[in-house]
Design a protein around this motif. Structure first.
Motif, short mmCIF file in Angstrom:
data_model
loop_
_atom_site.label_atom_id
_atom_site.label_comp_id
_atom_site.label_asym_id
_atom_site.label_seq_id
_atom_site.Cartn_x
_atom_site.Cartn_y
_atom_site.Cartn_z
N UNK A 30 -104.04 -37.14 -95.37
CA UNK A 30 -104.27 -38.59 -95.36
C UNK A 30 -104.33 -39.14 -96.78
N UNK A 31 -103.86 -40.37 -96.93
CA UNK A 31 -103.87 -41.03 -98.24
C UNK A 31 -104.74 -42.28 -98.17
N UNK A 127 -94.92 -37.78 -86.43
CA UNK A 127 -94.96 -36.79 -87.51
C UNK A 127 -93.76 -36.79 -88.43
N UNK A 128 -92.60 -37.29 -87.99
CA UNK A 128 -91.36 -37.09 -88.74
C UNK A 128 -90.82 -38.41 -89.25
N UNK A 142 -98.02 -42.90 -94.43
CA UNK A 142 -99.21 -42.07 -94.62
C UNK A 142 -100.38 -42.87 -95.19
N UNK A 143 -100.09 -43.86 -96.04
CA UNK A 143 -101.15 -44.76 -96.51
C UNK A 143 -101.15 -45.96 -95.58
N UNK A 144 -102.19 -46.08 -94.78
CA UNK A 144 -102.24 -47.11 -93.73
C UNK A 144 -102.04 -48.49 -94.33
N UNK A 427 -93.20 -31.53 -97.26
CA UNK A 427 -94.11 -30.47 -96.77
C UNK A 427 -95.17 -30.97 -95.80
N UNK A 428 -95.77 -32.13 -96.10
CA UNK A 428 -96.84 -32.61 -95.24
C UNK A 428 -96.31 -32.98 -93.86
N UNK A 429 -95.13 -33.57 -93.80
CA UNK A 429 -94.53 -33.89 -92.50
C UNK A 429 -94.18 -32.62 -91.74
#
Length: 614
Positions: A30-31, A127-128, A142-144, A427-429
């Motif tokens: 999470x960001x 996720x993708x 990723x950053x809401x 990588x995170x995805x």
């Protein structure tokens, strides 16, 4: 691995449980306080405290009426009740769930996917990120930010509209457009137009009128509400009007050609987007030729996708060639998210159908699609289609050794997917995708007693475990993970916190041009920054003039211009007279920037100074 009988489909409890578990995966990596959040959080802070970041150029302009104002007001109301990090991460998970649920329903109702296939579509959407043409056409961030809300609600409105819930769709479209006027409005208008066209194609005249009238009425209500919420309040706010040429030169050419100009997009991104769109069209046409799609619903979806593609082609002409402000502002290329979403729905339909006949093959294909993230995903779609074709051919040609050949081929395909993810993925995805596959497999297959409980533990424990690891990470994919401001521990965050203690409230600072978090962590005003840009015409003009005064003239644009600014800020302090004239009294310099005056604070990368040298 012989062809298998029809596999059981998940029930309502399994579906809701899986969607809930998938919605927690965005907490992995999470960001908080990164990305576009740094442009929205100052507005929220100023709404809660009018003295926050006093004198900050960006915040002073952004808190006037503009495209982020309704989102900021809604967030400020929530933050007045609970801490900001809790609000941000709770909403991130909530709207990941909404996106997953909307995608599930879209796959079921718009392309006729099975429950298993629709869950795969939901996992892909959550996720993708898939292809990155224009660096903006993603289904979630990723950053809401406002787009997370707007995309989920707008796609939900489209599903409601295409399944006959016309007036209920307005209830979804309106808040989507309030959160993000471009995404919400454009998706809504394309959806109403597509539904109206399909309605007009109804053979019987009376039926045609009966089906089109509610669509026209709901569309008119939506447009009227947009006029009330956006056009009327914004009509008198911009006193200094830029010419179209000035606007294009400042925002499009200088600030963000990588977002607006198709001719500036990376060549490889064009190839990947083209590959994804082509393969999506092939899957759609294959199902359509077999009459295996819901007629009206799939046609409406196809029309919206066609509108997006035609709009992108037109944008190349009107924006890149004719420099149209209207077309540039529309940012049509970010609407490719709808085409991407349609592709996910069709992939879910394809793998879901395969699951009823070739369960193991379908699961491997699902793993490939979830494993190969981001720009690797279009290549993974190609690989999956080749796998499906190869399995069919092998079963036709071989009888006794088909199983061995198929298993060897599937294993090799997974290795190719791993290589694609390594070369082109995020990588995170990929990590989230693999976790999503594990959850799907554990809940759907229930291979052992307690597997569902393991899935629950995994969905909760993985984000928590990685959060603990991220606390001590200084490099790698987890290094930027942040759940609150206390997780920002780098040199940039350190110098910002010290600035709060060594300068009085209301002090204006000059900082490196892309030091985004400074104003929030220091609670001090920033003279100007390249990354935080106001959208009103007067603000745009002032923003460009300030950058020119400090670091100009510029010979490059976009990221090239940013590199010129960094170099000018680092190599000398010739910009100080202009900065003091504009009201700055302190500055953050790079550690190796020449400075003869007193250094108020320094770390290994930056030093804080008073511009008068004291």
């Amino acid at each position: 691995m012989s062809a298998q009988p029809k596999s059981p489909q998940p029930g309502p409890f399994q579906i809701l449980s899986l969607l809930a578990m998938l919605s927690l995966l965005p907490l992995v990596g999470a960001l908080f306080g990164h990305g576009n959040q740094v442009e929205q959080l100052p507005i929220i802070a100023r709404l809660l405290d009018p003295s926050a970041m006093a004198g900050d150029f960006y915040t002073d302009h952004a808190t006037a009426f503009g495209p982020r104002i309704y989102y900021a007001k809604a967030m400020a109301a929530l933050v007045s009740l609970m801490p900001l990090p809790i609000v941000v991460h709770s909403l991130m998970c909530l709207f990941a769930f909404v996106l997953g649920a909307v995608t599930y329903l879209g796959a079921r109702n718009l392309v006729g996917a099975s429950s298993t296939g629709a869950l795969l579509s939901a996992a892909l959407a959550i996720t993708n990120g898939s292809f990155s043409l224009g660096l903006a056409g993603f289904l979630r961030f990723d950053s809401f930010q406002p787009a997370n809300v707007a995309i989920a609600l707008a796609l939900g409105g489209m599903v409601l509209l295409f399944t006959g819930r016309v007036w209920l769709s307005v209830v979804a479209f309106v808040p989507a457009a309030l959160m993000h006027p471009l995404i919400g409005t454009e998706i809504a208008m394309m959806a109403f137009l597509a539904a109206g066209i399909v309605g007009l194609l109804t053979p019987a005249t009376q039926t045609r009128l009966r089906s089109v009238a509610p669509i026209v009425g709901a569309g008119a209500v939506f447009v009227a509400l947009m006029v009330v919420f956006w056009a009327l309040p914004g009509g008198g706010h911009d006193s200094a009007k830029l010419t179209d040429a000035e606007f294009f030169d400042i925002l499009i050419s200088f600030r963000a050609p990588h977002h607006y100009l198709g001719t500036e997009f990376f060549r490889r991104s064009w190839i990947e987007a083209g590959l994804f769109v082509t393969l999506t069209a092939c899957i759609f046409l294959w199902f359509a030729a077999r009459r295996a799609l819901p007629g009206k619903q799939s046609l409406m979806l196809a029309l919206v996708c066609l509108m997006v593609l035609v709009g992108c082609a037109a944008s190349l002409w009107f924006t890149d060639v004719h420099h149209s402000r209207l077309w540039a502002t529309a940012q049509v290329f970010r609407m490719l998210m709808v085409v991407k979403w349609a592709g996910f729905l069709l992939l879910g339909r394809l793998i879901g159908d395969l699951y009823t006949r070739e369960q193991a093959t379908a699961l491997i294909c699902a793993l490939i699609l979830l494993l190969a993230s981001a720009d690797a995903q279009p290549y993974a779609v190609t690989l999956v289609l080749l796998v499906c074709l190869a399995v069919w051919i092998v079963r036709k040609l071989l009888k006794t050794r088909a199983e061995i050949v198929i298993w060897l081929g599937l294993g090799f395909s997974v290795l190719i997917a791993v290589a694609l993810a390594w070369r082109y993925g995020v990588p995170m995805q990929t990590l989230r995708g693999v976790a999503a596959f594990a959850l799907l497999a554990l809940v759907l297959l229930r291979p052992f007693r307690g597997s569902v409980m393991l899935a629950v533990i995994l969905s909760i424990g993985l984000p928590l475990a990685l959060a603990m690891v991220a606390k001590s990470s200084t490099s790698g994919p987890l290094a930027k993970t942040a759940f609150s401001w206390s997780d920002h521990r780098d040199a940039e965050a350190d110098i910002a916190r010290q600035a709060r203690t060594i300068s009085p409230e209301g002090a204006i600072w000059v900082v490196p041009p892309d030091q985004e978090r400074f104003r929030l962590l220091a609670n001090r005003g920033v003279l100007v920054s390249f990354t935080a840009i106001p959208f009103d015409d007067a603000g745009l003009m002032n923003w460009r003039n300030r950058l020119e005064a400090l670091y100009g003239p510029f010979t490059k644009r976009g990221f090239g211009a940013l590199r010129e600014m960094r170099r000018a800020h680092r190599e000398n302090t010739d910009w100080i007279p202009a900065a003091t004239q504009l009201g700055a009294s302190f500055a953050v310099l790079y550690a190796d920037t020449p400075w003869d005056g007193t250094v108020l604070y320094e770390n290994d990368q930056f030093k804080a100074v008073a511009l008068d040298g004291s």
